[in-house]
Design a protein around this motif. Sequence first.
Motif, short mmCIF file in Angstrom:
data_model
loop_
_atom_site.label_atom_id
_atom_site.label_comp_id
_atom_site.label_asym_id
_atom_site.label_seq_id
_atom_site.Cartn_x
_atom_site.Cartn_y
_atom_site.Cartn_z
N SER A 159 132.73 47.94 -4.30
CA SER A 159 131.71 48.43 -3.37
C SER A 159 132.41 49.03 -2.16
O SER A 159 133.33 48.41 -1.62
CB SER A 159 130.83 47.28 -2.89
OG SER A 159 130.22 46.65 -3.98
N ASP B 105 126.10 43.27 0.40
CA ASP B 105 126.66 43.99 -0.76
C ASP B 105 125.95 43.47 -2.02
O ASP B 105 126.38 42.50 -2.63
CB ASP B 105 128.17 43.74 -0.86
CG ASP B 105 128.73 44.29 -2.17
OD1 ASP B 105 128.04 45.12 -2.81
OD2 ASP B 105 129.85 43.88 -2.55
N SER B 106 124.88 44.14 -2.37
CA SER B 106 124.16 43.72 -3.58
C SER B 106 124.58 44.54 -4.78
O SER B 106 124.45 44.10 -5.92
CB SER B 106 122.65 43.83 -3.36
OG SER B 106 122.28 45.17 -3.08
N GLY C 128 127.65 45.35 -5.80
CA GLY C 128 128.80 44.78 -6.51
C GLY C 128 128.35 43.74 -7.51
O GLY C 128 128.58 43.88 -8.73
N GLY D 248 129.53 56.16 -0.98
CA GLY D 248 130.55 57.10 -0.49
C GLY D 248 130.73 58.34 -1.31
O GLY D 248 131.84 58.89 -1.38
N VAL D 249 129.66 58.83 -1.95
CA VAL D 249 129.84 60.05 -2.76
C VAL D 249 128.95 61.21 -2.32
O VAL D 249 128.99 62.27 -2.91
CB VAL D 249 129.59 59.79 -4.27
CG1 VAL D 249 130.61 58.82 -4.82
CG2 VAL D 249 128.18 59.29 -4.54
N ALA E 180 127.02 63.33 1.18
CA ALA E 180 127.45 64.39 2.10
C ALA E 180 127.79 63.89 3.50
O ALA E 180 127.99 64.69 4.42
CB ALA E 180 126.33 65.44 2.18
N LYS F 260 121.57 61.48 -7.99
CA LYS F 260 122.03 62.88 -7.89
C LYS F 260 123.54 63.01 -7.66
O LYS F 260 124.21 63.71 -8.42
CB LYS F 260 121.23 63.59 -6.79
CG LYS F 260 121.58 65.06 -6.65
CD LYS F 260 120.70 65.75 -5.62
CE LYS F 260 120.96 65.21 -4.23
NZ LYS F 260 120.32 66.00 -3.17
N PRO F 261 124.11 62.38 -6.63
CA PRO F 261 125.55 62.57 -6.43
C PRO F 261 126.36 61.65 -7.34
O PRO F 261 126.10 60.45 -7.40
CB PRO F 261 125.77 62.22 -4.96
CG PRO F 261 124.63 61.35 -4.57
CD PRO F 261 123.53 61.52 -5.58
N PRO G 193 126.44 56.62 -6.80
CA PRO G 193 125.83 56.64 -5.48
C PRO G 193 125.48 55.23 -5.02
O PRO G 193 125.21 54.35 -5.82
CB PRO G 193 124.58 57.50 -5.68
CG PRO G 193 124.34 57.56 -7.14
CD PRO G 193 125.64 57.33 -7.81
N ASN H 20 122.92 53.96 -3.07
CA ASN H 20 121.58 53.38 -3.08
C ASN H 20 121.45 52.46 -4.30
O ASN H 20 121.80 52.86 -5.42
CB ASN H 20 120.52 54.49 -3.18
CG ASN H 20 120.21 55.10 -1.83
OD1 ASN H 20 120.08 54.38 -0.84
ND2 ASN H 20 120.10 56.42 -1.80
N PRO H 21 120.95 51.24 -4.10
CA PRO H 21 120.95 50.28 -5.21
C PRO H 21 120.27 50.77 -6.48
O PRO H 21 120.77 50.55 -7.58
CB PRO H 21 120.24 49.06 -4.61
CG PRO H 21 120.56 49.14 -3.15
CD PRO H 21 120.58 50.60 -2.81
N SER I 95 119.89 53.85 -7.41
CA SER I 95 120.73 54.92 -7.96
C SER I 95 121.92 54.32 -8.71
O SER I 95 122.32 54.80 -9.77
CB SER I 95 121.24 55.82 -6.83
OG SER I 95 120.20 56.15 -5.96
N1 LIG Z 1 122.84 65.18 3.55
C1 LIG Z 1 122.68 64.54 2.40
N2 LIG Z 1 122.52 63.23 2.42
C2 LIG Z 1 122.34 62.55 1.26
C3 LIG Z 1 122.31 63.28 0.06
C4 LIG Z 1 122.51 64.66 0.06
O1 LIG Z 1 122.50 65.33 -0.97
N3 LIG Z 1 122.70 65.25 1.26
N4 LIG Z 1 122.08 62.59 -1.10
C5 LIG Z 1 121.29 61.38 -0.96
C6 LIG Z 1 121.25 60.71 -2.22
S1 LIG Z 1 120.25 61.38 -3.38
C7 LIG Z 1 121.88 59.53 -2.43
S2 LIG Z 1 121.67 58.70 -3.92
C8 LIG Z 1 122.74 58.91 -1.41
C9 LIG Z 1 124.08 58.49 -2.00
O2 LIG Z 1 124.86 58.06 -0.98
P1 LIG Z 1 126.32 57.49 -1.12
O3 LIG Z 1 126.69 57.35 -2.50
O4 LIG Z 1 127.22 58.27 -0.27
O5 LIG Z 1 126.14 56.02 -0.61
P2 LIG Z 1 126.23 55.45 0.84
O6 LIG Z 1 125.93 56.50 1.81
O7 LIG Z 1 127.45 54.67 0.98
O8 LIG Z 1 125.00 54.44 0.77
C10 LIG Z 1 123.71 54.85 0.49
C11 LIG Z 1 122.74 53.71 0.77
O9 LIG Z 1 123.00 52.63 -0.10
C12 LIG Z 1 123.35 51.46 0.61
N5 LIG Z 1 124.46 50.79 -0.08
C13 LIG Z 1 125.66 51.31 -0.31
N6 LIG Z 1 126.44 50.42 -0.94
C14 LIG Z 1 125.71 49.32 -1.10
C15 LIG Z 1 125.97 48.04 -1.67
N7 LIG Z 1 127.18 47.76 -2.20
N8 LIG Z 1 125.00 47.13 -1.67
C16 LIG Z 1 123.79 47.42 -1.11
N9 LIG Z 1 123.48 48.61 -0.56
C17 LIG Z 1 124.43 49.54 -0.55
C18 LIG Z 1 123.81 51.96 1.94
O10 LIG Z 1 123.70 50.98 2.92
C19 LIG Z 1 122.89 53.15 2.16
O11 LIG Z 1 121.64 52.72 2.61
O12 LIG Z 1 122.98 59.78 -0.37
C20 LIG Z 1 121.81 60.46 0.13
N10 LIG Z 1 122.19 61.21 1.27
#
Ligand SMILES: Nc1nc2c(c(=O)[nH]1)N[C@H]1C(S)=C(S)[C@@H](COP(=O)(O)OP(=O)(O)OC[C@H]3O[C@@H](n4cnc5c(N)ncnc54)[C@H](O)[C@@H]3O)O[C@H]1N2
Length: 404
Positions: A185, A204-205, A207, A253-254, A256, A283-284, A299, A301-302, A304
């Motif tokens: 995570s 961290d849910s 993981g 972390g994948v 924007a 999506k990402p 990605p 979001n849980p 996702s």
């Molecule tokens: N400007 C843009 N912003 C976002 C886009 C985009 O295209 N342009 N895509 C959105 C989409 S769709 C998604 S899906 C998310 C993916 O984001 P990341 O993979 O970079 O993830 P983070 O930003 O690190 O976290 C997103 C969200 O999830 C929560 N999270 C992360 N890890 C954990 C975990 N281990 N346990 C529980 N929750 C977790 C984090 O706190 C955030 O709330 O991006 C959008 N943004």
Amino acid sequence: MLTFDEYQQRVIASVGPLPAQRRPTAEVADLLGMVTAESVRSAVALPGFTNSAMDGYAVVAADVQRATEESPVEMPVAGDIPAGDTRQLELSAGSCWRIMTGAPLPTGADAVVQVELTDGGTERVQIRGAVDAGTAVRRQGEDVQPGDEVLAGGTLLQPRHVPVLLSVGVDEIAVLPRPRVAVVSTGDELVSPGEPVAHGQVVDSNGPMLGALARECGFEVAEVRRAGDTAEAVRQALSELAQTADLIVTSGGVSAGAFEPMKLAFEDSDHFEFVKVAMQPGKPQGIGTVAGTPVFALPGNPVSSLVSFLLFVAPAARVLAGRDPAVPTVEAAVAERWTSPPGRQQFARVVFDEDGRVVRPIGGQGSHVLGGLAGSQALAIVPAATTEVAVGETLRVIPLEGLA
Ligand SMILES: Nc1nc2c(c(=O)[nH]1)N[C@H]1C(S)=C(S)[C@@H](COP(=O)(O)OP(=O)(O)OC[C@H]3O[C@@H](n4cnc5c(N)ncnc54)[C@H](O)[C@@H]3O)O[C@H]1N2
Ligand code: MOO
């Protein structure tokens, strides 16, 4: 933007089966869910010795051919042959042995009279019915001959394979091992389960959820850990895990943002790509290798993460395991209207109606919505071109229970 099918195909094509391992057949009960790498041929005959199919009396059929209820044939009983008797016994003409189911037939006997057709005597017995030669006799080798193939290569081992594998006198079998999946995570906002959660932080849910999914899908969990939010910390964690894991899954972390550690760590790597897939959620996506070990960057979001695991990671891990990568689906009719984002294939969280063939959406379809996730029973697949799912329409759905 890639279509869902394009990306799923790319994921499946990026991996191949793990090298086979030889494992002791005695441990077969631990190998269930693995796939055999080669066929298994019996080293022995089954049954291994000619034995009785009934509790009764081992006889020469000709000796009792005139036996009837009214005019029984009486004969001496030479003794008892219980199951597990290792003596080499013989039958003298005109006599019989009392014999139990599974016990070796004495030489010379060619039939067994079941005890119900006798008076059950122990010194002498009255036989009250005739039997043909071969009655209630299980012949050595009638089931399996030495050299017979009892299991084809590519068989997914199930409980029904256990008895044959343990009986055919083969010490080892070749199987593809269960892929060892490491889960990482990323994100500075995360705190470990059980720790206090401050404003701005989340547990961290992902993981533990991804680890649980890996186990549920029949893979081994090598490790579940958190990596800091810097590119360096993520690279370090993945390099370490690549030594022992067959596949690494990361979450977060994948997208924007300004601090996307997976992207920062690997976007310049020749062994990685970050793509957008026309799907919701998920999506990402990132895909690549570290020291040759496949890495799936999901990605954060849980919802996702969960959907991406089921649609990309699990199929890839099944390829490593020599299994069919296809994601099982069933058909269901729509009971309630809902909308789907234009241009993205939706994997909507739904519940089944009582008859199990009709689905309705549950809660909001946002990728952060955990309440609806917990209550959902399946993911309904809505084609990218559909923006409105109508009542009565038929969709394919992915059941979320019984994933293994
Ligand atoms: N400007 C843009 N912003 C976002 C886009 C985009 O295209 N342009 N895509 C959105 C989409 S769709 C998604 S899906 C998310 C993916 O984001 P990341 O993979 O970079 O993830 P983070 O930003 O690190 O976290 C997103 C969200 O999830 C929560 N999270 C992360 N890890 C954990 C975990 N281990 N346990 C529980 N929750 C977790 C984090 O706190 C955030 O709330 O991006 C959008 N943004
Ligand atoms: O692609 Mo994201 O998973 O829609 O929220």
